[in-house]
Design an enzyme around this catalytic site. Structure first.
Site, PDB file in Angstrom:
ATOM      1  N   LYS A 191      -5.353  -5.489  -5.437  1.00  0.00           N
ATOM      2  CA  LYS A 191      -4.353  -5.918  -4.453  1.00  0.00           C
ATOM      3  C   LYS A 191      -3.435  -6.928  -5.164  1.00  0.00           C
ATOM      4  O   LYS A 191      -3.217  -8.051  -4.689  1.00  0.00           O
ATOM      5  CB  LYS A 191      -5.094  -6.535  -3.256  1.00  0.00           C
ATOM      6  CG  LYS A 191      -4.248  -6.817  -2.048  1.00  0.00           C
ATOM      7  CD  LYS A 191      -3.751  -5.605  -1.314  1.00  0.00           C
ATOM      8  CE  LYS A 191      -2.727  -6.023  -0.286  1.00  0.00           C
ATOM      9  NZ  LYS A 191      -1.982  -4.903   0.306  1.00  0.00           N
ATOM     10  N   ASP A 224      -5.373  -0.916   0.028  1.00  0.00           N
ATOM     11  CA  ASP A 224      -5.064  -0.415   1.379  1.00  0.00           C
ATOM     12  C   ASP A 224      -4.693   1.070   1.314  1.00  0.00           C
ATOM     13  O   ASP A 224      -5.142   1.887   2.122  1.00  0.00           O
ATOM     14  CB  ASP A 224      -3.966  -1.264   2.068  1.00  0.00           C
ATOM     15  CG  ASP A 224      -2.801  -1.642   1.169  1.00  0.00           C
ATOM     16  OD1 ASP A 224      -2.846  -1.354  -0.040  1.00  0.00           O
ATOM     17  OD2 ASP A 224      -1.826  -2.226   1.683  1.00  0.00           O
ATOM     18  N   ASP A 252     -18.926   1.480   1.948  1.00  0.00           N
ATOM     19  CA  ASP A 252     -19.357   1.843   3.303  1.00  0.00           C
ATOM     20  C   ASP A 252     -18.478   2.982   3.833  1.00  0.00           C
ATOM     21  O   ASP A 252     -18.963   3.896   4.510  1.00  0.00           O
ATOM     22  CB  ASP A 252     -19.287   0.642   4.259  1.00  0.00           C
ATOM     23  CG  ASP A 252     -20.606  -0.141   4.313  1.00  0.00           C
ATOM     24  OD1 ASP A 252     -21.301  -0.197   3.269  1.00  0.00           O
ATOM     25  OD2 ASP A 252     -20.943  -0.685   5.379  1.00  0.00           O
TER      26      ASP A 252
HETATM   27 MN    MN Z   1     -22.081  -3.707   1.760  1.00  0.00          MN
END
Ligand code: MN
Ligand code: NAD
Ligand code: IPM
Length: 352
Positions: A191, A224, A252
């Site tokens: 970023k 993003d 995740d």
């Molecule tokens: Mn984690």
């Protein structure tokens, strides 16, 4: 135990970590028998229970013992609502990553059965990439502090630490991995537009390292955008390399693409030294103690550990057994099945 037998330390930890580690051990025992592996293990009772009872997260000298006597460490999960500070988890989990300098956090995202993908019309070939998360720096180093705590003027500072050496070694590892595994596409994500100091360093290191690997098609995406692209079209990715915090978040998301956290394994590696293996999921207090947690991520994690120890065949067998269980609908409720943690683990162990 013979000279060559290698020892694994199991730390089940808390919540469903305890339940899925029991199944991981069953799978390991089955593989030791069926593949004649010279592997031995010991279980350590470190976690919230011990911390609350004795005030100790892990004994002094634990990391020296790991370095000296163990080939690998398996951690179930750490985190318990009774320890709101999360101190024992920081000591054991982050402590292991930092003290053993496990700078590579390898988090594969592999769709084992197309039925489990939440995206429309995606096949197993479309979701198959690996995230390399820098594991020893960034926002995780615990540098910072609070000032005027619990007053209206409270200030909190959390430093993002990036070193040239630290960034370069994870970039090099990711490129080397791509080369060694015949992978052609690598994406570095940061970023730098908003974090010009810390991630400007990532940009400079990347510009230099990529020149050494002209055979690998490397590109950069801001995190993003990467997040969005992973959902829009995951098939464009083979290797992703990023910082500690973004790697945590992206993994995740990656887990969701392959069917959920119950299927996501990971490795924390320092090449040539004792390394640590864990699921991507946590201790899931919301389902702990109910025999419903999916043990497959833990079994796949055993696979990654055995692969790391040079037992590629046994590792492949672990993955195949999980694939078979899914195909036969021997699954826990997160995957739509009605099997328990233990029953799923028993089925997989029997298969192994
Ligand atoms: Mn984690
Ligand atoms: P979590 O990963 O524990 O759970 C997130 C959600 O996924 C929950 O709804 C949970 O029920 C579900 N889930 C996770 N693993 C599953 C499995 N194997 N089978 C079925 N469902 C599963 O994340 P959280 O709730 O944010 O965190 C809980 C605790 O775990 C916190 O203390 C956190 O700090 C800790 N944590 C530890 C680790 C680790 O030790 N490696 C990793 C992540 C979170
Ligand atoms: C993970 C976990 C840990 C992390 C937490 C428990 C500190 O979320 O391994 O993904 O953020 O690294």
């Amino acid at each position: 135990m013979s000279e060559k037998t290698r020892r694994i330390a199991f730390i089940p930890g808390d919540g469903i970590g305890i339940e899925v580690t029991a199944e991981a051990i069953k799978a390991l025992e089955a593989l030791i028998k069926s593949h004649g592996l010279a592997v031995d293990y010991r279980v350590f009772d470190w976690g919230a229970e011990k911390y609350l009872r004795e005030g100790v997260s892990l004994p002094e000298g634990a990391f020296d013992i790991f370095r000296r006597d163990y080939a690998a460490i398996f951690i179930g999960a750490l985190g318990d609502p009774r320890v709101p500070s999360n101190q024992h988890a920081a000591d054991i989990l982050l402590g292991t990553r930092f003290n053993l300098d496990l700078y590579v956090n390898q988090r594969p995202v592999k769709l084992l059965d197309a039925r489990l993908c939440p995206l429309k019309n995606r096949s197993e070939q479309d979701v198959d990439f690996v995230i390399f998360r820098e594991n020893t720096e960034g926002l995780y180093v615990g540098m910072g502090g609070v000032f005027k705590k619990n007053t209206p003027d409270e200030i909190a500072v959390q430093e993002d630490m990036n070193t040239r050496k630290g960034v370069e070694r994870i970039l090099v590892y990711a490129f080397e991995y791509a080369g060694a595994h015949g992978l052609k596409k690598l994406c570095m994500s940061d970023k730098a537009n908003a974090l010009p100091f810390g991630h400007g360093l990532w940009q400079r290191a990347f510009a230099e390292v990529r020149k050494r690997y002209p055979g690998i098609e490397s590109r950069h995406l801001y995190v993003d955008t990467l997040n969005m692209e992973l959902v829009r079209d995951p098939s464009q990715f083979e290797v992703i390399v990023t910082c500690n915090m973004f790697g945590d978040i992206l993994s995740d998301l990656g887990a969701a693409l392959q069917g959920g956290l119950g299927l996501a394994p990971s490795a924390n590696i320092h090449p040539g030294q004792v390394s640590m293996f864990e699921t991507v999921h946590g201790s899931a207090p919301n389902i702990a103690g109910k025999n419903v947690a999916n043990p497959m991520a833990a079994v796949l994690t055993v696979g990654m550990m055995l692969d790391h120890l040079g037992h590629a065949q046994a590792a492949a067998r672990a993955e195949e057994a999980v694939r078979e269980a899914i195909r036969e609908n021997v699954t826990t409720p997160d995957l739509g099945g009605s099997f328990g943690t233990r029953e799923t683990g028993d089925w997989i162990a029997a298969r192994l």
